[in-house]
Structure formats: structure tokens, C-alpha cells
Design an enzyme around this catalytic site. Sequence first.
Site, PDB file in Angstrom:
ATOM      1  N   GLN A   1      36.397  29.429  42.847  1.00 39.62           N
ATOM      2  CA  GLN A   1      36.138  29.394  44.287  1.00 39.62           C
ATOM      3  C   GLN A   1      35.019  28.392  44.564  1.00 39.62           C
ATOM      4  O   GLN A   1      34.212  28.081  43.698  1.00 39.62           O
ATOM      5  CB  GLN A   1      35.756  30.778  44.791  1.00 39.62           C
ATOM      6  CG  GLN A   1      36.889  31.778  44.684  1.00 39.62           C
ATOM      7  CD  GLN A   1      36.459  33.184  45.064  1.00 39.62           C
ATOM      8  OE1 GLN A   1      35.422  33.658  44.619  1.00 39.62           O
ATOM      9  NE2 GLN A   1      37.250  33.845  45.884  1.00 39.62           N
TER      10      GLN A   1
ATOM     11  N   ARG B   1      27.833  33.206  48.437  1.00 42.04           N
ATOM     12  CA  ARG B   1      28.300  33.856  47.216  1.00 42.04           C
ATOM     13  C   ARG B   1      29.805  33.723  47.120  1.00 42.04           C
ATOM     14  O   ARG B   1      30.517  33.835  48.114  1.00 42.04           O
ATOM     15  CB  ARG B   1      27.925  35.346  47.241  1.00 42.04           C
ATOM     16  CG  ARG B   1      28.330  36.083  45.981  1.00 42.04           C
ATOM     17  CD  ARG B   1      28.239  37.590  46.149  1.00 42.04           C
ATOM     18  NE  ARG B   1      29.103  38.111  47.197  1.00 42.04           N
ATOM     19  CZ  ARG B   1      30.425  38.256  47.083  1.00 42.04           C
ATOM     20  NH1 ARG B   1      31.038  37.917  45.968  1.00 42.04           N
ATOM     21  NH2 ARG B   1      31.140  38.746  48.079  1.00 42.04           N
ATOM     22  N   VAL B   2      30.266  33.443  45.918  1.00 44.92           N
ATOM     23  CA  VAL B   2      31.686  33.522  45.597  1.00 44.92           C
ATOM     24  C   VAL B   2      31.817  34.400  44.370  1.00 44.92           C
ATOM     25  O   VAL B   2      30.877  34.567  43.601  1.00 44.92           O
ATOM     26  CB  VAL B   2      32.341  32.133  45.353  1.00 44.92           C
ATOM     27  CG1 VAL B   2      32.370  31.317  46.638  1.00 44.92           C
ATOM     28  CG2 VAL B   2      31.644  31.377  44.244  1.00 44.92           C
ATOM     29  N   SER B   3      33.014  34.954  44.173  1.00 43.47           N
ATOM     30  CA  SER B   3      33.215  35.898  43.082  1.00 43.47           C
ATOM     31  C   SER B   3      33.599  35.232  41.774  1.00 43.47           C
ATOM     32  O   SER B   3      33.282  35.738  40.705  1.00 43.47           O
ATOM     33  CB  SER B   3      34.299  36.914  43.452  1.00 43.47           C
ATOM     34  OG  SER B   3      33.901  37.639  44.581  1.00 43.47           O
ATOM     35  N   THR B   4      34.306  34.108  41.840  1.00 45.16           N
ATOM     36  CA  THR B   4      34.809  33.490  40.618  1.00 45.16           C
ATOM     37  C   THR B   4      34.522  31.999  40.601  1.00 45.16           C
ATOM     38  O   THR B   4      34.295  31.376  41.644  1.00 45.16           O
ATOM     39  CB  THR B   4      36.333  33.693  40.472  1.00 45.16           C
ATOM     40  OG1 THR B   4      36.988  33.077  41.584  1.00 45.16           O
ATOM     41  CG2 THR B   4      36.691  35.169  40.418  1.00 45.16           C
TER      42      THR B   4
END
Length: 185
Positions: free
Chosen positions: A14, A8-11
Site C-alpha cells: 500500500q 498509516r497503511v497496513s501492508t
Amino acid sequence: MAKIGYARVSTTDQDLSIQQDRLKREGCDLVRSEMISGASRAGRSELATIIEFLRPGDELMVTRIDRLGRDTRDVLNIVHECDERGAFVTILDPHVSTRGEMGRVVMTVLGMVAQMERRFIKERQREGIERAKGNRVYKGGKRRIDYELVKRLSDDGQNPTEIARAIGCSRMQVYRILSAIGANP
């Protein structure tokens, strides 16, 4: 017994590939990934899918605990849900697994650290915004959706579902925009 990786990445700026590659090297049969904040579990459909399909003996694997969540309660709930399915959770960095009681204790502590880190990030962000406002250089967040387009489509008789589909956003965002501009959906 499957090893299932979760990245998982937030943005969108990334990169997921480092996590995905590491999980594959660690022997994950399947790696699911998503781009969404870890501040809460809301909207994390890939994680929900993994948990739903875990079988006894399976292992949910993430590179770091903050990929699983940045809220201690969320992390512990995820671990609990995996336990209920007879599955294990493994964090690669540092290597911690729920296969033993000590791993559960360490995972709780790591979850608390991730939550504390999230608070620090938000605090630094807030301080930076205040400093920028004081220097009169803060412009606020960029508007990602054209409000005029939403209004025009609404005035043309399209309902919120159609508008959301047309501009590529959620229906809830359309409702919020229409409410903000004083238009009725």
C-alpha cells in the site's frame, strides 16, 4: 500550536504518499507515518511518539478514522489521551474534529463503523479461505523467514538477538521459530 499528521497503511504494497500529501496540503507542520495494522495499537510507535509530544492546542490530523484505528476503544483512548494533553484530533474525511462535543459523538460513531468494517473484512477473508480450501487451491500464507537458516544460526551458537538482527526480524519471531522446530534458544 502545531498540526501533526499521522499516516498509516497496513501492508508494504500500500502507498503512504496519498495520505502524506493530503496531510501536508491541510497544513500539517510534521507528518509521521508507519506501515502496520490498525487492528490494535500494539507496535504503533510513530503514533505513540506523536501523542507523547502533543502540547496544548496542538492538533493530531488523519485522513480517515480507520488510519487512527479499527477498534472503537483504541480510537476513543487515542482521543482521550490527546484531550488529556490539551490537544485536538481531526479526521479529514469526513471532516470531524474534537474541538466540539458533536465532533466527539461523530468520532465515536465513526470508530464503531471502522471496527465493524474490520470484522467484515476478516469475515470475507475467512469465507474466501474456506472456499479455496474446499476447491483445494488454498496453500496458506507464505513463510517469510527461512526456518532452516534460523536453526543453522542457532546451532552455530548465535543467540536470538543476533539471529534476529542477522535476518531482519524480531527476536520474538526467532523464539517462536525455535520453539516450533523444537530447538532451545
